[in-house]
Motif scaffolding. Structure first.
Motif, mmCIF file in Angstrom:
data_model
loop_
_atom_site.group_PDB
_atom_site.id
_atom_site.type_symbol
_atom_site.label_atom_id
_atom_site.label_comp_id
_atom_site.label_asym_id
_atom_site.label_seq_id
_atom_site.Cartn_x
_atom_site.Cartn_y
_atom_site.Cartn_z
ATOM 1 N N ILE A 27 -17.953 -10.155 42.449
ATOM 2 C CA ILE A 27 -16.522 -10.103 42.714
ATOM 3 C C ILE A 27 -15.788 -9.732 41.429
ATOM 4 C CG2 ILE A 27 -14.510 -11.404 43.512
ATOM 5 C CD1 ILE A 27 -16.415 -13.204 45.053
ATOM 6 N N ILE A 28 -14.741 -8.900 41.574
ATOM 7 C CA ILE A 28 -13.959 -8.441 40.428
ATOM 8 C C ILE A 28 -12.510 -8.870 40.627
ATOM 9 C CG2 ILE A 28 -13.141 -6.434 39.152
ATOM 10 C CD1 ILE A 28 -15.711 -5.015 40.022
ATOM 11 N N HIS A 29 -11.942 -9.568 39.627
ATOM 12 C CA HIS A 29 -10.554 -10.025 39.645
ATOM 13 C C HIS A 29 -9.768 -9.241 38.600
ATOM 14 C CE1 HIS A 29 -11.646 -13.693 41.988
ATOM 15 N NE2 HIS A 29 -12.776 -13.596 41.284
ATOM 16 N N VAL A 30 -8.562 -8.811 38.985
ATOM 17 C CA VAL A 30 -7.657 -8.142 38.060
ATOM 18 C C VAL A 30 -6.363 -8.942 38.017
ATOM 19 C CG1 VAL A 30 -6.482 -6.011 37.435
ATOM 20 C CG2 VAL A 30 -8.675 -5.911 38.626
ATOM 21 N N LEU A 31 -5.934 -9.338 36.796
ATOM 22 C CA LEU A 31 -4.774 -10.203 36.628
ATOM 23 C C LEU A 31 -3.761 -9.561 35.695
ATOM 24 C CD1 LEU A 31 -6.772 -13.447 35.736
ATOM 25 C CD2 LEU A 31 -6.129 -12.715 38.034
ATOM 26 N N LEU A 32 -2.496 -9.928 35.891
ATOM 27 C CA LEU A 32 -1.469 -9.708 34.886
ATOM 28 C C LEU A 32 -1.513 -10.905 33.950
ATOM 29 C CD1 LEU A 32 1.424 -8.392 37.153
ATOM 30 C CD2 LEU A 32 0.244 -7.086 35.380
ATOM 31 N N TRP A 33 -2.092 -10.722 32.766
ATOM 32 C CA TRP A 33 -2.442 -11.888 31.959
ATOM 33 C C TRP A 33 -1.228 -12.627 31.392
ATOM 34 C CZ3 TRP A 33 -0.893 -11.790 26.915
ATOM 35 C CH2 TRP A 33 -0.695 -10.554 26.310
ATOM 36 N N GLU A 34 -0.077 -11.977 31.305
ATOM 37 C CA GLU A 34 1.086 -12.664 30.743
ATOM 38 C C GLU A 34 1.632 -13.744 31.679
ATOM 39 O OE1 GLU A 34 3.929 -9.738 29.549
ATOM 40 O OE2 GLU A 34 2.950 -9.443 27.608
ATOM 41 N N ASP A 35 1.501 -13.541 33.011
ATOM 42 C CA ASP A 35 1.954 -14.571 33.952
ATOM 43 C C ASP A 35 0.845 -15.112 34.834
ATOM 44 O OD1 ASP A 35 1.495 -12.493 35.684
ATOM 45 O OD2 ASP A 35 3.600 -12.111 36.136
ATOM 46 N N GLY A 36 -0.397 -14.580 34.709
ATOM 47 C CA GLY A 36 -1.519 -15.101 35.459
ATOM 48 C C GLY A 36 -1.563 -14.666 36.905
ATOM 49 N N ARG A 37 -0.713 -13.750 37.326
ATOM 50 C CA ARG A 37 -0.662 -13.326 38.726
ATOM 51 C C ARG A 37 -1.791 -12.342 39.024
ATOM 52 N NH1 ARG A 37 2.417 -9.151 40.909
ATOM 53 N NH2 ARG A 37 3.516 -9.000 38.903
ATOM 54 N N LYS A 38 -2.515 -12.593 40.125
ATOM 55 C CA LYS A 38 -3.600 -11.709 40.519
ATOM 56 C C LYS A 38 -3.026 -10.500 41.247
ATOM 57 C CE LYS A 38 -7.303 -13.532 42.285
ATOM 58 N NZ LYS A 38 -8.270 -14.113 43.252
ATOM 59 N N VAL A 39 -3.481 -9.316 40.849
ATOM 60 C CA VAL A 39 -2.990 -8.085 41.458
ATOM 61 C C VAL A 39 -4.061 -7.347 42.247
ATOM 62 C CG1 VAL A 39 -1.187 -7.765 39.739
ATOM 63 C CG2 VAL A 39 -3.451 -6.791 39.331
ATOM 64 N N ALA A 40 -5.332 -7.657 42.051
ATOM 65 C CA ALA A 40 -6.392 -6.958 42.778
ATOM 66 C C ALA A 40 -7.627 -7.840 42.861
ATOM 67 C CB ALA A 40 -6.733 -5.636 42.095
ATOM 68 N N LEU A 41 -8.354 -7.677 43.956
ATOM 69 C CA LEU A 41 -9.609 -8.382 44.181
ATOM 70 C C LEU A 41 -10.564 -7.417 44.877
ATOM 71 C CD1 LEU A 41 -11.225 -11.071 44.149
ATOM 72 C CD2 LEU A 41 -10.325 -11.498 46.441
ATOM 73 N N PHE A 42 -11.748 -7.219 44.291
ATOM 74 C CA PHE A 42 -12.704 -6.253 44.819
ATOM 75 C C PHE A 42 -14.038 -6.941 45.089
ATOM 76 C CE2 PHE A 42 -9.767 -3.946 42.103
ATOM 77 C CZ PHE A 42 -9.372 -2.898 42.918
ATOM 78 N N HIS A 43 -14.629 -6.586 46.238
ATOM 79 C CA HIS A 43 -15.993 -7.010 46.565
ATOM 80 C C HIS A 43 -16.871 -5.760 46.642
ATOM 81 C CE1 HIS A 43 -14.925 -11.206 47.658
ATOM 82 N NE2 HIS A 43 -13.769 -10.658 47.995
ATOM 83 N N VAL A 44 -16.856 -4.986 45.560
ATOM 84 C CA VAL A 44 -17.543 -3.692 45.596
ATOM 85 C C VAL A 44 -19.041 -3.819 45.330
ATOM 86 C CG1 VAL A 44 -15.493 -2.381 44.958
ATOM 87 C CG2 VAL A 44 -16.953 -3.325 43.174
ATOM 88 N N HIS A 45 -19.483 -4.967 44.857
ATOM 89 C CA HIS A 45 -20.890 -5.130 44.515
ATOM 90 C C HIS A 45 -21.482 -6.319 45.268
ATOM 91 C CE1 HIS A 45 -20.232 -2.206 41.386
ATOM 92 N NE2 HIS A 45 -19.358 -2.980 40.785
#
Length: 526
Positions: free
Chosen positions: A207-225
């Protein structure tokens, strides 16, 4: 002609313009150029010419173009040349080592002279790599599997495998906690990457998580693998890359969650993945558990492929829509591989390997000089090797233009530097040459000569293919090659010969004139 006039005679070699001399010097080996430095002051200055060393540097990268000097410390082409040769020959000019952690170093990241290390002793260390001094220690409270940081944003990010969080942020200057990202039943973090806006995390479950690190908000989640994520990389503004342990490389858009392109390596398993440290680098080094390695690169498209209205992400989409090219491949890397790093700017690659018995760590540097695709037997390509004198085992490493920093299983950090102190070497070399020429330092002269009969130690010319890297051995090379410093005395001797010949000619002319008068009178012309 007086002796003063003969000693001041201009040599025909001095009449040649500097451009001609530089063309002649460019055809000589570097070892010969260093020998030429002691002939005269003019040759010494010519041997330091920037265009000459730029020419030598370009030959190291043939048939490709000469990359630019971008590092602030590479202030001359001669220093650049010596740095590249040291890299290609695996010659470290300086090694710095210090104890960083009580247990093995699992993660480290190098940016400039700042090094951040992480260990399973639940702590982060911030170091000045030039001095080996500890700047700060941060207690995380969990094991650390990966780290990254941005100096101008004053932030450090670390990921944990066994901890109850995926990522935690700290201030680089104060060490205070800035934020933490966590979820219920979090599956261990494996890798991360961050830029000024995003932070991307790859996990053990694919699983791959992508965050806006300044506020901790998640912007994307991938189950590509379906397998462990071996590496992740942020590309441009809204594009990311992930590498799975099953050999799949995926390019996707962060904002739309769209899979843009997928590339499958011929090998179906990847144990170690290393990305290029350069911001614009598009290189990946993938190593399989069997030891097979593949260094691949996505090349730029021609400018005509882009329209004026296209943004950065659209350009990246087009670049990564093609299959990459293979830069270097080896199907049988010797020994067991633990870590790797690459720098595409100068095509450097480093692999940390382990000799099983007795346990000893090596650094394998590729490609070897003029042997990029040469196989030495059984499918093994030749590497330059840095061996350790003790039983240090490299567990993790990072690389930049001038050095390799490696962390060991015993908690030690080793920094291998390949650059040279050009100003110090030039000053030392000039002083030694002057002392030998003037005969003012008998100890220095005797050091390089046989004490019994003052015969030079060796009488063989050096191999012209062997580059002179350490100029401290310059005087040894000079003496071992029977170099003579009698240039001026030879001129004086030649001048004396010309003077004698001139006097003889004048006497001969006088003698002939007397004979003519005698002949005239004897023949009774008058």
């Amino acid at each position: 002609m007086t002796s003063e006039e003969s000693s001041s005679t201009i040599s025909p070699f001095d009449l040649l313009p500097d451009e001609i001399w530089l063309k002649i010097f460019a055809e000589l080996s570097v070892a010969t150029i260093c020998l030429c430095r002691v002939v005269s002051k003019k040759w010494y200055n010519l041997s330091l010419d920037e265009t000459l060393w730029q020419c030598y540097s370009s030959r190291l990268f043939e048939p490709g173009p000469l990359p630019p000097r971008t590092s602030s410390t590479l202030n001359s082409w001669e220093k650049f040349y010596r740095l590249q040769v040291n890299w290609q020959k695996g010659t470290a000019t300086n090694v710095i080592s210090f104890k960083a952690h009580d247990t093995k170093v699992i993660a480290l990241k190098l940016r400039g002279n700042i090094l951040v290390t992480g260990s399973n002793d639940n702590s982060l260390g911030v170091w000045n790599i030039k001095t080996g001094q500890l700047e700060k220690t941060i207690d995380v409270g969990a094991d650390i599997i990966c780290v990254d940081f941005i100096i101008h944003k004053d932030v450090i990010a670390c990921g944990s495998y066994y901890g109850d969080f995926g990522c935690e942020l700290f201030s680089l200057s104060t060490g205070e906690t800035l934020g933490r990202f966590t979820e219920d039943q979090w599956i261990g973090t494996q890798c991360m990457d961050m830029n000024d806006e995003y932070i991307i995390l790859g996990t053990f479950k694919g699983i791959i998580h992508v965050l806006l690190w300044e506020d901790g908000r998640k912007v994307a989640l991938f189950h590509v693998h379906t397998n462990r994520v071996a590496g992740v990389r942020l590309l441009g503004g809204n594009t990311a890359m992930s590498v799975s342990s099953n050999g799949a490389i995926d390019i996707f858009n962060i904002t739309t969650n769209e899979l843009l392109h997928q590339y499958i390596l011929s090998r179906t398993s990847i144990n170690i993945c290393a990305f290029d440290n350069n911001v614009d680098g598009r290189d990946i080094l993938c190593i399989a558990p069997s030891g097979a390695m593949s260094h691949i690169r996505w090349e730029d498209l021609p400018p005509s492929s882009f329209s004026k209205g296209e943004g950065e992400d659209e350009k990246i989409r087009k670049i990564y829509s093609r299959d990459p090219i293979m830069i270097y491949q080896n199907n049988n890397v010797p020994d067991r591989v633990f870590c790797a790093g690459i720098d595409s700017k100068y095509n450097h690659g480093v692999i940390g390997s382990l000799v099983s018995f007795p346990p000893q760590g090596h650094l394998l540097i590729y490609p070897k000089v003029n042997a990029e695709n040469v196989i030495i037997g059984n499918g093994i390509h030749e590497f330059n090797k840095i061996k350790m004198s003790d039983t240090a085992v490299f567990n993790i490493l990072d690389i930049d233009d001038e050095r390799v920093v490696a962390g060991c299983t015993r908690g030690w950090i080793y920094c291998f530097e390949f650059t040279v102190d050009q100003e110090k070497q030039e000053k030392s070399e000039k002083e030694e040459i002057e002392q030998v020429q003037n005969g003012s330092n008998s100890k220095l002269i005797q050091k390089y000569m046989s004490p019994s009969d003052n015969v030079l130690v060796n009488n063989t010319w050096p191999n012209e293919n062997e580059e002179v890297i350490n100029e401290k051995n310059l005087i040894k090379d000079l003496c071992s090659n029977n170099c003579s410093f009698k240039f001026n005395s030879d001129q004086e001797e030649e001048g004396e010969k010309k003077k004698i010949e001139q006097v003889q000619n004048e006497n001969e002319e006088v003698t002939n004139e007397e004979r003519l008068i005698n002949d005239l009178y004897s023949n009774k012309i008058f």
